[in-house]
Design a protein around this motif. Structure first.
Motif, mmCIF file in Angstrom:
data_model
loop_
_atom_site.group_PDB
_atom_site.id
_atom_site.type_symbol
_atom_site.label_atom_id
_atom_site.label_comp_id
_atom_site.label_asym_id
_atom_site.label_seq_id
_atom_site.Cartn_x
_atom_site.Cartn_y
_atom_site.Cartn_z
ATOM 1 N N THR A 182 2.432 7.651 -6.680
ATOM 2 C CA THR A 182 1.668 8.787 -7.199
ATOM 3 C C THR A 182 2.407 10.106 -7.038
ATOM 4 O OG1 THR A 182 0.496 9.166 -5.095
ATOM 5 C CG2 THR A 182 -0.470 7.573 -6.621
ATOM 6 N N GLU A 225 0.832 -1.210 0.000
ATOM 7 C CA GLU A 225 0.000 0.000 0.000
ATOM 8 C C GLU A 225 0.863 1.255 0.000
ATOM 9 O OE1 GLU A 225 -3.432 2.502 0.260
ATOM 10 O OE2 GLU A 225 -3.067 0.464 -0.457
ATOM 11 N N LYS A 264 -2.360 4.695 10.509
ATOM 12 C CA LYS A 264 -3.102 3.949 9.487
ATOM 13 C C LYS A 264 -4.573 3.826 9.893
ATOM 14 C CE LYS A 264 1.008 1.058 8.748
ATOM 15 N NZ LYS A 264 1.569 -0.296 8.916
ATOM 16 N N PRO A 265 -5.481 3.859 8.934
ATOM 17 C CA PRO A 265 -5.235 4.082 7.509
ATOM 18 C C PRO A 265 -5.144 5.576 7.195
ATOM 19 C CG PRO A 265 -7.565 3.689 7.875
ATOM 20 C CD PRO A 265 -6.910 3.556 9.218
ATOM 21 N N PHE A 266 -4.348 5.933 6.204
ATOM 22 C CA PHE A 266 -4.267 7.315 5.751
ATOM 23 C C PHE A 266 -4.275 7.304 4.225
ATOM 24 C CE2 PHE A 266 -0.071 5.677 6.827
ATOM 25 C CZ PHE A 266 0.605 5.788 5.624
ATOM 26 N N ASP A 267 -4.592 8.446 3.638
ATOM 27 C CA ASP A 267 -4.714 8.510 2.180
ATOM 28 C C ASP A 267 -3.531 9.248 1.568
ATOM 29 O OD1 ASP A 267 -5.205 11.163 2.823
ATOM 30 O OD2 ASP A 267 -7.342 11.072 2.384
ATOM 31 N N ALA A 268 -3.545 9.365 0.246
ATOM 32 C CA ALA A 268 -2.447 10.012 -0.475
ATOM 33 C C ALA A 268 -2.315 11.481 -0.106
ATOM 34 C CB ALA A 268 -2.651 9.853 -1.981
ATOM 35 N N GLU A 269 -3.437 12.128 0.176
ATOM 36 C CA GLU A 269 -3.377 13.552 0.533
ATOM 37 C C GLU A 269 -2.622 13.754 1.849
ATOM 38 O OE1 GLU A 269 -6.354 17.346 1.486
ATOM 39 O OE2 GLU A 269 -7.189 15.390 0.915
ATOM 40 N N ARG A 270 -2.924 12.923 2.838
ATOM 41 C CA ARG A 270 -2.232 13.044 4.132
ATOM 42 C C ARG A 270 -0.759 12.678 3.986
ATOM 43 N NH1 ARG A 270 0.301 14.329 7.549
ATOM 44 N NH2 ARG A 270 0.123 14.018 9.814
ATOM 45 N N THR A 289 4.771 5.486 10.051
ATOM 46 C CA THR A 289 3.494 5.041 9.491
ATOM 47 C C THR A 289 3.067 3.819 10.291
ATOM 48 O OG1 THR A 289 4.653 3.683 7.838
ATOM 49 C CG2 THR A 289 4.048 5.919 7.194
ATOM 50 N N TYR A 346 2.380 1.738 -3.402
ATOM 51 C CA TYR A 346 1.371 2.256 -4.334
ATOM 52 C C TYR A 346 1.146 3.748 -4.115
ATOM 53 C CZ TYR A 346 -3.174 3.440 -6.238
ATOM 54 O OH TYR A 346 -4.198 4.074 -6.892
ATOM 55 N N LEU A 347 0.963 4.154 -2.864
ATOM 56 C CA LEU A 347 0.721 5.573 -2.583
ATOM 57 C C LEU A 347 1.910 6.419 -3.019
ATOM 58 C CD1 LEU A 347 -0.938 5.397 0.969
ATOM 59 C CD2 LEU A 347 -2.054 5.966 -1.195
#
Length: 250
Positions: free
Chosen positions: A24, A17, A103-109, A82, A20-21
């Protein structure tokens, strides 16, 4: 030139994960993965990484121990924790972590954490000297500070804050019986809190309602003694000592 990144996590899905993040972001390149603390230290000693995304709890040692082992090295990498554990944030910043993602966190964070790590803008802004005493008066202060405690957010009233100290774009709030970490810089806290707070130093913001004594320092500055049970002391820089005396009518 892209920052060289090491991912350290004992769980395969978590590493996948993160990879993948990170894919980007054009300014980061994953060049290594480790599954435990021992592997992480071997990789960190064999290649100069710019950035490490580091889990807390792993076999053979903790992420905190890894960060402590490399923090004093020449060209030490920036550390972003993380983790699924929200309770180690204070310890993480004590070993010079740039950010702490739960966790969980997104691409923006994650992107905000990468910006903090790779640009240094948050730390630079926090180190900047505050404006003169006129900044002690602000319009529409919020007066409450959000503190994350596990999966809930507690709103701390400004009256219970003795003082705040800088922590690399974050801040520690010193309350009567505990110290808590908040995701606001001192500059942000200064805008959020009322005129009872004064920036005594680039690293300190003090609630004047909790000052018990002013004592002269040997170099012409001041030391504030707070009214808590421990009689905590807070430094006042020479630059701000005169402003504080005027503000208090001394």
């Amino acid at each position: 030139m892209r920052a060289r990144c090491l991912i350290v996590d004992d769980e395969v899905p978590a590493r996948a994960e993160l990879r993948y993040l990170l894919s980007t972001f054009d300014n980061v390149q994953v060049v290594g993965e480790a599954t435990n603390a021992e592997e992480a230290l071997v990789l960190l000693r064999s290649l100069a990484y710019d950035l490490v995304l580091l889990d807390i709890k792993m076999p053979g040692g903790t992420g905190l121990e890894v960060a402590e082992a490399v923090r004093s090295a020449a060209n030490a990498p920036k550390i972003i924790f993380t983790t699924a554990y929200p309770d180690y944030a204070v310890e993480a910043f004590d070993v010079d972590a740039v950010d702490y993602l739960v966790k969980p966190f997104d691409a923006e964070r994650l992107g905000r954490a990468l910006d903090r790590a790779l640009s240094g803008s948050a730390a630079d802004a926090d180190d900047a000297d505050a404006q003169p005493a006129a900044r002690a008066v602000r319009s529409e202060p919020l007066g409450r500070v959000p503190v994350q405690q596990g999966d809930r957010t507690v709103l701390v009233d400004e009256s219970s804050i003795l003082y705040a100290t800088a922590a690399r774009g974050y801040s520690y709030l010193q309350l009567a019986g505990e110290r808590v970490l908040v995701s606001l810089s001192l500059n942000e806290l200064e805008r959020r809190l009322s005129g009872h707070f004064f920036r005594t130093h680039r690293s300190y913001l003090v609630n004047l309602d909790h000052v018990r004594e002013l004592r002269p320092d040997f170099n012409g500055a001041l030391v504030l003694v707070m009214d808590d049970q421990r009689r905590s002391r807070v430094e006042v820089s020479r630059r701000h000592a005169g402003q504080l005396r005027k503000l208090l009518g001394l």
